[in-house]
Design a protein around this motif. Structure first.
Motif, mmCIF file in Angstrom:
data_model
loop_
_atom_site.group_PDB
_atom_site.id
_atom_site.type_symbol
_atom_site.label_atom_id
_atom_site.label_comp_id
_atom_site.label_asym_id
_atom_site.label_seq_id
_atom_site.Cartn_x
_atom_site.Cartn_y
_atom_site.Cartn_z
ATOM 1 N N HIS A 112 31.194 -16.850 63.712
ATOM 2 C CA HIS A 112 32.280 -17.702 63.261
ATOM 3 C C HIS A 112 33.563 -16.916 63.526
ATOM 4 C CE1 HIS A 112 28.837 -19.384 61.088
ATOM 5 N NE2 HIS A 112 29.507 -20.526 61.103
ATOM 6 N N GLN A 125 35.782 -15.862 60.428
ATOM 7 C CA GLN A 125 35.603 -16.773 59.303
ATOM 8 C C GLN A 125 34.603 -16.162 58.328
ATOM 9 O OE1 GLN A 125 37.327 -19.571 58.941
ATOM 10 N NE2 GLN A 125 37.206 -20.891 60.745
ATOM 11 N N ASP A 126 34.625 -16.607 57.083
ATOM 12 C CA ASP A 126 33.567 -16.244 56.159
ATOM 13 C C ASP A 126 32.276 -16.918 56.601
ATOM 14 O OD1 ASP A 126 35.276 -14.723 54.694
ATOM 15 O OD2 ASP A 126 35.408 -16.090 52.975
ATOM 16 N N ARG A 182 37.890 -16.464 51.403
ATOM 17 C CA ARG A 182 38.905 -17.311 52.033
ATOM 18 C C ARG A 182 38.918 -18.698 51.402
ATOM 19 N NH1 ARG A 182 41.020 -14.471 55.711
ATOM 20 N NH2 ARG A 182 39.843 -12.934 56.948
ATOM 21 N N SER A 226 43.079 -18.984 54.947
ATOM 22 C CA SER A 226 41.854 -19.722 55.268
ATOM 23 C C SER A 226 41.518 -19.596 56.741
ATOM 24 C CB SER A 226 42.038 -21.204 54.930
ATOM 25 O OG SER A 226 42.983 -21.782 55.833
ATOM 26 N N GLY A 227 40.382 -20.148 57.079
ATOM 27 C CA GLY A 227 40.118 -20.395 58.495
ATOM 28 C C GLY A 227 40.983 -21.563 58.929
ATOM 29 N N ASP A 234 39.399 -27.215 64.833
ATOM 30 C CA ASP A 234 39.087 -26.187 65.818
ATOM 31 C C ASP A 234 39.792 -26.530 67.124
ATOM 32 O OD1 ASP A 234 37.587 -28.000 67.314
ATOM 33 O OD2 ASP A 234 35.721 -27.490 66.315
#
Length: 568
Positions: free
Chosen positions: A59, A102-103, A133, A229-230, A234
């Motif tokens: 991720h 990302q987490d 996050r 955050s992410g 996308d």
């Protein structure tokens, strides 16, 4: 855990190295800064390990090449990588940099490389990254999908944001924004938190300040600890901004007087780009997409119809454009369209208040043109030039010829367009008799088509000569008249061979044109020339022979000889 190739029992100078990860175990949770240690066993001195490639991905991702110690790895070595799981990319004006990871689950790997960048050994472990996050996404209850189609107005962007479940106590969402990174230094829309629902955020995107386009975009949240955050969008999700649409005629502009036939197509310029990632266009009144809302029609500048667009008026054609039926099928019909040539102007306003117009000349009540041939079937000599001049009339009184085409035996032999009249001058094929239909296709300026035909054939030219046994005889005496028949082939006159034809001997008083037949012969396939006629002379007069084709073989046109006159 996955291990690399096993070491061999070779000497130290040719040993195959192995690499292993120390300090991080399978399934371990990582956050913040982490030191990753890799141990390399003894390696070949002829093809030594020169660097290790560390990678964490799944991720997002981070990759770094770390050289081995200056002393080399001939006897083994230890290499360390300082991994920052909280690393972020560069920020833009008004927005923080986004995290590289990302987490969630990640794959941590190390590869031992030689000087030619060939992998000699590797190992990887699965880990969890957790930097607490926050999460952010579009609000599905208030935003129709994630693509924004707008005109020049303000568009509300709704988002839902929440802190990580394992975030420190007292953590809250401090900031939510919409980023469009590809617009110069980045376009950032700061969203405002709802006073009644701390998870809801909303902002107005001023589409009028953004050039029309199809842009990657993302929602970003920052919590009270500064943790970013992410991203909610996308790289394959986008924001579409439109500042207008295109109107084009749908089908022919040759119309009847029925107003329900009126249709126009409309498309938005960015649809061509949008189709790569989303099923466009949306030819309906679905919330969140721009669509036709109002339509007005003028005839020669005078208002003729106006109405709101309903769902039943919208469709889609095979080219992907939306089709608007201007007058609904069930609506009270306006007055019929006036017959004749007119200019229609369509004004369409979409759901974002953007208005576009289309002006189109039309023919109402147009009918196909009528073709009249001034003669019947056309017959000509082989290889000669024929001239055809049909008469074209307009039953509706206003349509005219736009284009015309002559074809013969499936091939185009002449064509033209207005203002050139559809007159034909054509040299027929040489040395070949033909007998087919000549086709004329006429298209009007409103697209109506007429196809008319006339038979056209060519035959060889013939010639007939005669001679008489005497030019003066006694009353009642017998006279012999010989006829010979010729035909023209490739410009040469040849005596007609055995064929089926007829020769008629005619007589008329001196100076008269009232010819009458006095003898007739059908020539068969075996008879040869000359063709002899024997007749008794009772009064002075003139003789001539007329030849006609009656059988098979190469056809030829009739011919008449010159005259031979006989006195008493």
């Amino acid at each position: 855990m996955i291990g690399g190739p096993a070491a061999t029992a070779a000497s130290a100078t040719t040993a195959t190295p192995t690499v292993s990860i120390a300090g991080v175990t399978e399934g371990e949770t990582l956050s913040g800064a982490v030191q990753v240690t890799a141990t390399v066993t003894a390696s070949s001195t002829t093809d030594p390990v020169t660097e290790l490639e560390f990678d964490i991905s799944g991720h997002g991702g981070i990759t770094q090449d770390v050289p081995v110690p200056a002393s080399g790895c001939a006897s083994g070595c230890v290499v360390q990588w300082n991994l920052d799981t909280n690393a972020a990319g560069p920020g833009t004006a008004g927005a923080p940099g986004l995290p590289e990871l990302q987490d969630g689950q990640q794959d941590l790997s190390v590869v031992a490389l030689d000087a030619q960048n060939r992998a000699l050994s590797w190992q990887d472990v699965s880990v969890q990254v957790d930097n607490h996050r926050p999460a952010v996404a579009t609000d599905p209850a208030r935003t129709s999908g994630w693509t924004i189609v707008s005109g020049n107005d303000q568009v509300l962007v709704h988002a839902k944001a929440s802190t990580a479940a394992d975030a420190p106590a007292g953590t809250s969402i401090a900031q939510v924004m919409l980023e469009i990174p590809s617009l110069g230094n980045g376009t950032v829309l700061q969203l405002t938190q709802s006073a009644t629902d701390p998870t809801s955020w909303v902002g107005e995107l001023d589409a009028g300040q953004i050039p029309a386009g199809y842009y990657p975009a993302m929602l970003v949240a920052v919590d009270s600890n500064g943790t970013v955050s992410g991203w909610a969008f996308d790289a394959e999700e986008h924001v579409e901004v439109e500042h207008g649409f295109t109107l084009t005629p749908d089908g022919t502009m040759a119309l009847s007087t029925d107003p329900r036939q009126l249709r126009v197509d409309y498309t938005y310029p960015q649809w061509a780009n949008a189709r790569a990632t989303v099923d466009y266009p949306q030819c309906d009144l679905a919330d969140g997409y721009a669509n036709a809302q109002q339509v007005q029609v003028q005839v020669d500048g005078t208002p003729w119809y106006a109405g709101a667009v309903t769902a039943g008026q919208l469709g889609q054609n095979t080219n992907g454009a939306c089709v608007l039926q201007v007058v609904p099928a069930g609506a009270a019909a306006p007055q019929p369209l006036p017959v004749g040539r007119h200019v229609l102007t369509f004004h369409v306003t979409d759901s974002d208040g953007v208005a576009e117009s289309l002006t189109e000349p039309v023919s109402v009540g147009a009918r196909p043109l009528a073709v009249t041939w001034p003669h019947g079937a056309v017959t000509a000599v082989v290889g000669s030039t024929v001239h055809v001049s049909p008469t074209i009339t307009s039953p509706d009184g206003f349509s005219r010829v736009q284009s015309w085409t002559y074809t013969y035996a499936g091939k185009t032999i002449a064509s033209g367009s207005y203002p050139q009249a559809p007159n034909l001058t054509w040299t027929t094929p040489k040395n070949t008799a033909i007998a087919q239909a000549l086709h004329l296709t006429v298209v009007t300026d409103s697209g109506q088509t007429t196809v008319s035909t006339v038979p056209l054939s060519t035959d060889y030219a013939s010639g007939t000569t005669i001679s008489a046994s005497a030019r003066q005889v006694s009353r009642g005496a017998w006279l012999t008249v010989d006829a010979r028949v010729w035909w023209n082939y490739e410009g040469r006159w040849l005596a007609l061979g055995p064929d089926l034809y007829a020769v008629r001997l005619e007589w008329a008083p001196p100076g008269s044109s009232a010819w009458r037949s006095v003898a007739y012969q059908n020539v068969n396939l075996v008879e040869k020339q000359p063709i002899a006629f024997h007749t008794r002379v009772w009064s002075p007069g003139c003789y001539r022979a007329v030849t006609t084709f009656t059988g098979t073989g190469e056809p030829f046109l009739p011919s008449t000889s010159s005259t031979v006159c006989v006195k008493l």
